[in-house]
Design a protein around this motif. Structure first.
Motif, PDB file in Angstrom:
ATOM      1  N   PRO A 107      59.391   1.634   3.856  1.00 44.50           N
ATOM      2  CA  PRO A 107      58.062   1.068   3.586  1.00 44.50           C
ATOM      3  C   PRO A 107      56.980   2.048   4.054  1.00 44.50           C
ATOM      4  O   PRO A 107      56.556   2.020   5.195  1.00 44.50           O
ATOM      5  N   TRP A 108      56.569   2.967   3.191  1.00 39.89           N
ATOM      6  CA  TRP A 108      55.602   3.994   3.537  1.00 39.89           C
ATOM      7  C   TRP A 108      54.224   3.389   3.770  1.00 39.89           C
ATOM      8  O   TRP A 108      53.840   2.449   3.091  1.00 39.89           O
ATOM      9  N   PRO A 109      53.449   3.969   4.705  1.00 41.21           N
ATOM     10  CA  PRO A 109      52.079   3.493   4.889  1.00 41.21           C
ATOM     11  C   PRO A 109      51.247   3.826   3.646  1.00 41.21           C
ATOM     12  O   PRO A 109      51.628   4.678   2.842  1.00 41.21           O
ATOM     13  N   ASP A 110      50.119   3.163   3.489  1.00 38.08           N
ATOM     14  CA  ASP A 110      49.256   3.390   2.328  1.00 38.08           C
ATOM     15  C   ASP A 110      48.549   4.742   2.373  1.00 38.08           C
ATOM     16  O   ASP A 110      48.198   5.287   1.332  1.00 38.08           O
ATOM     17  N   GLU A 111      48.327   5.240   3.582  1.00 37.70           N
ATOM     18  CA  GLU A 111      47.630   6.517   3.739  1.00 37.70           C
ATOM     19  C   GLU A 111      48.456   7.454   4.603  1.00 37.70           C
ATOM     20  O   GLU A 111      49.283   7.022   5.400  1.00 37.70           O
TER      21      GLU A 111
ATOM     22  N   PRO B 245      55.745   8.943  -1.312  1.00 35.10           N
ATOM     23  CA  PRO B 245      54.393   9.212  -1.815  1.00 35.10           C
ATOM     24  C   PRO B 245      54.109  10.721  -1.848  1.00 35.10           C
ATOM     25  O   PRO B 245      54.723  11.499  -1.126  1.00 35.10           O
TER      26      PRO B 245
ATOM     27  N   TRP C 151      51.812  12.512  -0.618  1.00 33.07           N
ATOM     28  CA  TRP C 151      51.325  13.134   0.612  1.00 33.07           C
ATOM     29  C   TRP C 151      52.437  13.380   1.631  1.00 33.07           C
ATOM     30  O   TRP C 151      52.205  13.963   2.678  1.00 33.07           O
TER      31      TRP C 151
END
Length: 59
Positions: free
Chosen positions: A22-26, A45, A47
């Motif tokens: 569950p990757w963070p949004d930023e 993501p 980044w």
């Protein structure tokens, strides 16, 4: 060996994952490197620095 760029924290987080993380949004303030394991693992993501693990070494 590389050096840390000025203004960047010196922390690195390495994640070995099946791709369902569950990757963070930023992007976090640290350097994040992910190693998705297997060719079918979802891509992290954009980044996230990524090094894909596609096969185990065999003796």
């Amino acid at each position: 060996m590389s050096t840390i760029a000025p203004g960047r924290p010196g922390h690195i987080v390495v994640v070995l994952t099946d791709g369902c993380t569950p990757w963070p949004d930023e992007a976090p303030s640290c350097r994040l490197v992910a190693a998705p394991i297997g060719p079918a693992a979802p891509q992290p993501p954009r980044w996230v620095e990524t090094v894909r693990v596609t096969d185990r070494a065999r003796p």
